[in-house]
Motif scaffolding. Structure first.
Motif, PDB file in Angstrom:
ATOM      1  N   GLU A  91      76.185  26.329  39.383  1.00 48.27           N
ATOM      2  CA  GLU A  91      76.140  25.373  40.492  1.00 48.27           C
ATOM      3  C   GLU A  91      77.540  25.141  41.065  1.00 48.27           C
ATOM      4  O   GLU A  91      77.726  25.121  42.285  1.00 48.27           O
ATOM      5  N   PHE A  92      78.527  24.967  40.186  1.00 47.55           N
ATOM      6  CA  PHE A  92      79.900  24.746  40.647  1.00 47.55           C
ATOM      7  C   PHE A  92      80.393  25.960  41.437  1.00 47.55           C
ATOM      8  O   PHE A  92      81.001  25.806  42.515  1.00 47.55           O
ATOM      9  N   CYS A  93      80.155  27.154  40.937  1.00 48.43           N
ATOM     10  CA  CYS A  93      80.610  28.352  41.633  1.00 48.43           C
ATOM     11  C   CYS A  93      79.955  28.472  43.009  1.00 48.43           C
ATOM     12  O   CYS A  93      80.611  28.846  43.998  1.00 48.43           O
ATOM     13  N   ALA A  94      78.666  28.144  43.095  1.00 46.32           N
ATOM     14  CA  ALA A  94      77.978  28.205  44.392  1.00 46.32           C
ATOM     15  C   ALA A  94      78.570  27.193  45.364  1.00 46.32           C
ATOM     16  O   ALA A  94      78.796  27.501  46.548  1.00 46.32           O
ATOM     17  N   GLU A  95      78.843  25.991  44.881  1.00 43.83           N
ATOM     18  CA  GLU A  95      79.403  24.951  45.748  1.00 43.83           C
ATOM     19  C   GLU A  95      80.802  25.316  46.231  1.00 43.83           C
ATOM     20  O   GLU A  95      81.177  25.004  47.367  1.00 43.83           O
ATOM     21  N   GLN A  96      81.580  25.960  45.374  1.00 47.49           N
ATOM     22  CA  GLN A  96      82.982  26.219  45.678  1.00 47.49           C
ATOM     23  C   GLN A  96      83.241  27.620  46.226  1.00 47.49           C
ATOM     24  O   GLN A  96      84.393  27.972  46.492  1.00 47.49           O
ATOM     25  N   GLY A  97      82.209  28.408  46.396  1.00 47.02           N
ATOM     26  CA  GLY A  97      82.383  29.746  46.953  1.00 47.02           C
ATOM     27  C   GLY A  97      83.051  30.725  46.010  1.00 47.02           C
ATOM     28  O   GLY A  97      83.724  31.665  46.449  1.00 47.02           O
ATOM     29  N   ILE A  98      82.865  30.523  44.705  1.00 48.87           N
ATOM     30  CA  ILE A  98      83.435  31.420  43.700  1.00 48.87           C
ATOM     31  C   ILE A  98      82.372  32.444  43.318  1.00 48.87           C
ATOM     32  O   ILE A  98      81.231  32.081  43.030  1.00 48.87           O
ATOM     33  N   PRO A  99      82.710  33.723  43.301  1.00 50.37           N
ATOM     34  CA  PRO A  99      81.697  34.736  42.965  1.00 50.37           C
ATOM     35  C   PRO A  99      81.086  34.491  41.586  1.00 50.37           C
ATOM     36  O   PRO A  99      81.801  34.277  40.605  1.00 50.37           O
ATOM     37  N   ALA A 100      79.787  34.488  41.523  1.00 46.78           N
ATOM     38  CA  ALA A 100      79.056  34.367  40.264  1.00 46.78           C
ATOM     39  C   ALA A 100      77.710  35.047  40.462  1.00 46.78           C
ATOM     40  O   ALA A 100      77.057  34.855  41.486  1.00 46.78           O
ATOM     41  N   GLN A 101      77.308  35.848  39.492  1.00 44.87           N
ATOM     42  CA  GLN A 101      76.054  36.587  39.601  1.00 44.87           C
ATOM     43  C   GLN A 101      75.237  36.399  38.333  1.00 44.87           C
ATOM     44  O   GLN A 101      75.751  36.551  37.229  1.00 44.87           O
ATOM     45  N   ARG A 102      73.972  36.082  38.514  1.00 46.81           N
ATOM     46  CA  ARG A 102      73.042  35.954  37.392  1.00 46.81           C
ATOM     47  C   ARG A 102      72.478  37.357  37.119  1.00 46.81           C
ATOM     48  O   ARG A 102      71.346  37.678  37.497  1.00 46.81           O
TER      49      ARG A 102
END
Length: 414
Positions: A91-102
């Protein structure tokens, strides 16, 4: 830079600017602390770190995997933090525009003797609320065409991110929130004054009501400096990584892990596709010759003398010398490292692997030689000491930070 004569004041000072220390500061300034009869106010928070940049050590030197809570004994702090912590990180990565992949991951039993351990992992995962499914060798090849095994666990919520980028973003948020961030600031001494503790640093003194020790590789040193007798000491383990080039980059779609040895808090050599599309393979786990010993050339005579005098570490060495010798051999001879990766993905070739740096894990060890396999905190009137924060600490850092912040909170007077 402050002169040595100046003394700053703070409600909470955090020693160590890795992802856990920064997440603790984030929890403190984003929370609300109420003092009866007084208006709410944000605590004055300071974060110090001896390095120039934030998250230089364990935060920036890992595989970037967001863990799901599969491995940990039900009821442990690791289990409690990992599942919800992973969701908070996504959630934090999505809010802050940091790449994260499930991306999901597979934990592969490469032979039938590994099946009981795989079944135990499945039991733990389900008890911890982890989504998983058991797949056979054919289903494994459908998901990871180059992996081989008799059976595997598919864990869809595991993923990847860049924890160094998370730390940088946390630091930027904290600076905007008015937190005092002091990089290039090393703790040199501690003494108490009335209801406060005074931290002597290379950039001046800090008088603080509460202090939090998030010093990672140096956490036991800081604890002793603060007058505490830590129940464990830090044994640094170096993990070396390779990255795949050429055809090796096409061998991995997501995350491929072996079934770990339950005697150790390490997960074994695994293959990881990172957020930038590269493939990392590793790590091994060898004793580092210094707390920040990122290669065999870096050593500390004082550290080695300390190890030689430690009865617990001698007990550990006697008990696991054969395993340790194997890890050292894999470090010294790349073909042995390659063979470990080939157990999972037989098409891996040594010519496609190139060194990709290393990390040093701060592993707590008790006086009887036991490897501490969970988070370890101690507290006194002024301090919260984080003495063991292994994986999944980066994954769960936002939740761990909230827990530490709650421990460190005290009524802030106006």
């Amino acid at each position: 830079m402050r002169s040595a004569e100046m003394t700053a004041t703070s409600d909470v000072t955090i020693v160590g600017g890795g992802i856990v220390g920064l997440a603790t500061a984030y929890a403190l300034v984003r929370g609300q602390t109420t003092v009866p009869g007084k208006p709410r106010r944000q605590p004055a928070v300071t974060v110090i770190d001896k390095e120039q940049d934030w998250g230089t050590h364990q935060t920036a030197r890992n595989s970037g995997v967001i863990h799901s809570g599969l491995y940990y004994p039900p009821g442990s702090s690791k289990a409690r933090f990992a599942r919800a912590g992973a969701e908070a990180m996504y959630e934090f990565c999505a809010e802050q525009g940091i790449p994260a992949q499930r991306t999901g991951k597979v934990v592969v039993a490469t032979s039938r003797p590994h099946l009981p351990r795989l079944a135990e992992l499945a039991r733990r995962g389900r008890a911890n609320g982890v989504r998983l499914s058991e797949i056979d060798g054919a289903e494994l090849r459908e998901r990871e065409p180059h992996a081989r095994g008799v059976k595997a666990l598919l864990v869809p919520d595991a993923g990847i991110t860049d924890f160094a980028a998370v730390a940088r973003r946390l630091a930027a948020i904290l600076q905007a929130e008015g937190v005092e961030l002091r990089a290039n600031t090393e703790l040199r001494g501690v003494h108490r004054e009335s209801s406060s503790v005074v931290l002597s640093t290379t950039t001046g003194d800090i008088r603080t009501r509460r202090a939090v020790n998030c010093a990672g590789l140096h956490s036991d040193v800081v604890a002793r400096m603060a007058g505490s007798i830590p129940p464990a000491r830090i044994l640094p383990f170096r993990g070396e990584y390779f990255h795949a080039t050429g055809s090796g980059r096409d061998l991995v779609r997501s995350l491929i892990y072996p079934v770990p040895n339950p005697a150790f808090p390490f997960l074994g050599v695994h293959l990881t596709r990172t957020v930038d599309g590269s493939v990392h393979i590793g790590p091994n786990a060898v004793p580092a010759l210094a707390r920040e010993g990122y290669d065999w050339r870096t050593w500390s005579a004082a550290h080695l003398r300390s190890l030689a005098r430690d009865r617990g570490l001698r007990t550990l060495a006697r008990k696991y010398w054969r395993t340790g010798a194997g890890e050292i051999a894999r470090s010294a001879f790349t073909p042995m490292f390659v063979r470990a990766a080939q157990e999972l993905v037989p098409e891996v070739r040594g010519r496609d692997l190139h060194p990709a740096g290393s990390g040093v894990r701060a592993q707590a060890v008790t006086s009887d030689g036991t490897l501490v396999d969970d988070f370890l905190f101690t507290e006194d009137e002024h301090w919260v000491h984080v003495l063991n924060a292994p994986s999944p600490a980066a994954t769960a850092s936002l939740l761990i930070g909230r827990d530490i912040a709650a421990r460190a909170s005290s009524p802030w007077s106006g």
